[in-house]
Design an enzyme around this catalytic site. Sequence first.
Site, short mmCIF file in Angstrom:
data_model
loop_
_atom_site.label_atom_id
_atom_site.label_comp_id
_atom_site.label_asym_id
_atom_site.label_seq_id
_atom_site.Cartn_x
_atom_site.Cartn_y
_atom_site.Cartn_z
N HIS A 52 0.24 7.83 3.55
CA HIS A 52 1.12 7.03 4.72
C HIS A 52 2.31 7.29 4.96
O HIS A 52 3.07 6.74 5.74
CB HIS A 52 0.71 5.60 4.41
CG HIS A 52 -0.53 5.11 4.40
ND1 HIS A 52 -1.67 5.36 5.21
CD2 HIS A 52 -1.43 4.61 3.36
CE1 HIS A 52 -2.79 4.83 4.83
NE2 HIS A 52 -2.58 4.25 3.80
N ASP A 99 0.84 -1.12 -0.01
CA ASP A 99 0.05 -0.16 0.04
C ASP A 99 0.84 1.25 0.06
O ASP A 99 1.37 1.59 1.15
CB ASP A 99 -1.02 -0.08 1.16
CG ASP A 99 -1.83 1.19 1.17
OD1 ASP A 99 -1.55 2.28 0.31
OD2 ASP A 99 -2.88 1.26 1.98
C1 LIG Z 1 -6.10 4.42 0.29
C2 LIG Z 1 -5.91 3.92 1.88
C3 LIG Z 1 -6.51 4.44 2.87
C4 LIG Z 1 -6.58 4.29 4.25
O1 LIG Z 1 -5.92 3.25 4.52
S1 LIG Z 1 -6.92 5.34 5.10
C5 LIG Z 1 -7.01 4.51 6.71
C6 LIG Z 1 -8.26 3.68 7.20
N1 LIG Z 1 -9.29 4.71 7.04
C7 LIG Z 1 -9.79 5.60 8.05
O2 LIG Z 1 -8.84 5.85 8.76
C8 LIG Z 1 -11.11 6.00 7.97
C9 LIG Z 1 -11.57 6.60 9.23
N2 LIG Z 1 -12.90 6.74 9.29
C10 LIG Z 1 -13.36 8.01 8.88
O3 LIG Z 1 -12.72 8.87 8.77
C11 LIG Z 1 -14.98 8.01 9.07
O4 LIG Z 1 -15.42 7.22 9.79
C12 LIG Z 1 -15.66 8.00 7.61
C13 LIG Z 1 -15.11 9.29 6.87
C14 LIG Z 1 -15.28 6.76 7.17
C15 LIG Z 1 -17.26 8.29 7.97
O5 LIG Z 1 -17.43 9.16 8.57
P1 LIG Z 1 -18.93 10.01 8.54
O6 LIG Z 1 -18.55 10.89 7.44
O7 LIG Z 1 -18.83 10.88 9.87
O8 LIG Z 1 -19.87 9.15 8.21
P2 LIG Z 1 -21.11 8.63 9.02
O9 LIG Z 1 -21.94 9.89 9.35
O10 LIG Z 1 -20.92 8.09 10.32
O11 LIG Z 1 -21.87 7.76 8.35
C16 LIG Z 1 -22.56 8.05 7.04
C17 LIG Z 1 -23.25 6.92 6.28
O12 LIG Z 1 -22.13 6.09 5.90
C18 LIG Z 1 -21.95 4.72 6.61
N3 LIG Z 1 -20.68 4.54 7.02
C19 LIG Z 1 -19.82 5.30 7.89
N4 LIG Z 1 -18.80 4.70 8.05
C20 LIG Z 1 -18.56 3.80 6.98
C21 LIG Z 1 -17.70 2.73 6.61
N5 LIG Z 1 -16.47 2.93 7.20
N6 LIG Z 1 -17.96 1.78 5.99
C22 LIG Z 1 -19.12 1.77 5.43
N7 LIG Z 1 -20.14 2.51 5.54
C23 LIG Z 1 -20.07 3.72 6.62
C24 LIG Z 1 -22.91 4.99 7.91
O13 LIG Z 1 -23.54 3.54 8.33
C25 LIG Z 1 -24.11 5.83 7.45
O14 LIG Z 1 -24.87 5.29 6.74
P3 LIG Z 1 -26.31 4.95 7.03
O15 LIG Z 1 -26.93 6.51 7.48
O16 LIG Z 1 -27.31 4.53 6.11
O17 LIG Z 1 -26.15 4.37 8.58
#
Ligand SMILES: C/C=C/C(=O)SCCNC(=O)CCNC(=O)[C@H](O)C(C)(C)COP(=O)(O)OP(=O)(O)OC[C@H]1O[C@@H](n2cnc3c(N)ncnc32)[C@H](O)[C@@H]1OP(=O)(O)O
Length: 260
Positions: free
Chosen positions: A175, A170
């Site tokens: 990162h 990755d």
């Molecule tokens: C290229 C490589 C990259 C990486 O490796 S990055 C490192 C790993 N990833 C992270 O660190 C991501 C950390 N997470 C975040 O920053 C946040 O967390 C998100 C931006 C992913 C989401 O946050 P928010 O915008 O506040 O979403 P909500 O208001 O909680 O949810 C909105 C809708 O989206 C669904 N949802 C939220 N998170 C996820 C997810 N991670 N996977 C799938 N669906 C998601 C919920 O359920 C809901 O939907 P419903 O209203 O229908 O219930």
Amino acid sequence: MSAGDWIGRDLGERTIAYSDRDVILYALAVGAAAHQLDLVFEDRLRVLPTFGLTLAQWAPDVMAEAGAFGPQSVHGSQNLQVHAPLERSGELRMRARVGDVWDKGSAAVYTVIIECDAFTATWGIFAPGQGGFGGDRGPSSAPHELGAEVAELPLQTVENQAALYRLTGDRHHIHIDPDAAAQIGQPRPILQGLCTLAAATLPLAAHRGAHPADLTSLDGRFSGMVLPGDMLTVVADQEGRFSVLRGTETAISHGRAVFS
Ligand SMILES: C/C=C/C(=O)SCCNC(=O)CCNC(=O)[C@H](O)C(C)(C)COP(=O)(O)OP(=O)(O)OC[C@H]1O[C@@H](n2cnc3c(N)ncnc32)[C@H](O)[C@@H]1OP(=O)(O)O
């Protein structure tokens, strides 16, 4: 092209070769210790099933290169179903496709499915700003209620972990490059979500009295960023459900790890 146009798209096939050196580097990058000889010594090597996810990284990358995800997109969730142990070295023929693309209004959630004889892996990519294309909202699941009896397992990440883990496949700039991290609002390069998730399987296996290479199923949703060097806590119940906490914040929710 709207996010919904990706639903069901074939992403093709790819065969990736790997050596025992790749397997050992991966184990070290996710936190295996030098004394865990069957993870780091070629004479006794067993392959962590999550290593397969590094081999499958090409599929979401194909989509990113085709411009499917915007710059604010993040790896949102991961599922891994293990069908058979990975060989210590060899090659893996994989086929990938886009599954559903959910329309969350302000964001799209893409599912990318990679299949091969050894496993089926499903990426969830959370793409802010790409919702509103008139698609299905998809499932809405609350984080697991952990059972009554939970264990709190310490998980120490290290400062150079993201730099090391990227050598396993990755190479996204967030990162390693402070400027790229700043563009997504982070103070410094962040740890790969798959690194945190795989690292968690080591204390989880120990807690279950299992070998980490005997993982058969894994789930996690990346709910918050992790920085290399963070001290984390894996909170796990007796049924294999878990969360990963960074202080009081949740880094991984919806976790479940099953070992044979
Ligand atoms: C290229 C490589 C990259 C990486 O490796 S990055 C490192 C790993 N990833 C992270 O660190 C991501 C950390 N997470 C975040 O920053 C946040 O967390 C998100 C931006 C992913 C989401 O946050 P928010 O915008 O506040 O979403 P909500 O208001 O909680 O949810 C909105 C809708 O989206 C669904 N949802 C939220 N998170 C996820 C997810 N991670 N996977 C799938 N669906 C998601 C919920 O359920 C809901 O939907 P419903 O209203 O229908 O219930």
